[in-house]
Scaffold this active site. Structure first.
Site, PDB file in Angstrom:
ATOM      1  N   HIS A   7     -15.814   4.303  33.878  1.00 35.59           N
ATOM      2  CA  HIS A   7     -16.160   3.544  32.670  1.00 35.59           C
ATOM      3  C   HIS A   7     -16.680   4.489  31.587  1.00 35.59           C
ATOM      4  O   HIS A   7     -16.247   4.424  30.426  1.00 35.59           O
ATOM      5  CB  HIS A   7     -17.216   2.491  33.029  1.00 35.59           C
ATOM      6  CG  HIS A   7     -17.736   1.696  31.877  1.00 35.59           C
ATOM      7  ND1 HIS A   7     -17.506   0.343  31.755  1.00 35.59           N
ATOM      8  CD2 HIS A   7     -18.477   2.043  30.797  1.00 35.59           C
ATOM      9  CE1 HIS A   7     -18.092  -0.093  30.641  1.00 35.59           C
ATOM     10  NE2 HIS A   7     -18.692   0.928  30.043  1.00 35.59           N
ATOM     11  N   GLU A   8     -17.613   5.360  31.962  1.00 35.94           N
ATOM     12  CA  GLU A   8     -18.200   6.279  30.982  1.00 35.94           C
ATOM     13  C   GLU A   8     -17.216   7.365  30.563  1.00 35.94           C
ATOM     14  O   GLU A   8     -17.169   7.751  29.390  1.00 35.94           O
ATOM     15  CB  GLU A   8     -19.500   6.881  31.525  1.00 35.94           C
ATOM     16  CG  GLU A   8     -20.575   5.860  31.875  1.00 35.94           C
ATOM     17  CD  GLU A   8     -20.895   4.861  30.770  1.00 35.94           C
ATOM     18  OE1 GLU A   8     -20.734   5.186  29.583  1.00 35.94           O
ATOM     19  OE2 GLU A   8     -21.311   3.731  31.091  1.00 35.94           O
TER      20      GLU A   8
END
Length: 168
Positions: free
Chosen positions: A76-77
């Site tokens: 996600h990051e």
């Protein structure tokens, strides 16, 4: 490294490298390896610092949710960093980010986590008005103590008063 075991850091680095390798193959481009840090507090699982090419992870939530961090939070990051490097400043969870999550990492484009946050909740203090009680965070409580702020009930319009009780 802050408050994280070597083995957990190793697994996080491995997941990070795997994400960047996938992106390099998918886009046929060499992306710089992000820096990984464990200096995130509060309820957030992770945060991407776009211009620093850095990912900060919450060490407490990481220890409590190892698999989800390795399989979901880190990708996600990384997707945020890739989105910034490819498209510049766009909406954080917009179409570009979603396409990287789904196309590159083959993951659902979830924007929030569902982790239990009791261990990172922080202190709360009980305040009251005429009609009910409110939990205030330590930040708001300290502002009241320093006479920097006061809070008002939306319903009865009375200023909230500290009861002397710390809730957590």
């Amino acid at each position: 490294m802050k408050k994280i075991e070597f083995e957990l850091h190793y697994q996080a680095q491995k997941a990070l490298h795997a994400c960047i390798d996938k992106a390099n193959r998918y886009f046929q481009h060499q992306f710089p390896m992000p820096l990984l840090s464990y200096q995130l507090r509060g309820k957030a699982a992770g945060k991407a610092y776009l211009q620093l090419n850095q990912i900060r992870l919450n060490p407490i939530l990481f220890k409590e949710n190892k698999t989800a961090f390795l399989e979901e939070v880190i990708p996600h990051e990384v997707a945020h960093l890739l989105t910034y490097q490819l498209y510049g400043r766009v909406k954080p969870h917009g179409a570009e980010w979603q396409s990287i999550m789904q196309g590159v990492f083959l993951l659902p484009a979830n924007t929030t986590h569902q982790f239990a946050v009791a261990s990172v909740q922080g202190k709360t203090f009980q305040y009251r008005c005429q009609c009910r009680e409110f939990p205030l965070t330590i930040r708001r409580h300290n502002k009241v103590l320093r006479n920097e702020a006061s809070y008002t009930c939306q319903k009865c319009r009375q200023t909230l008063i500290f009861t002397g009780i710390q809730l957590s």
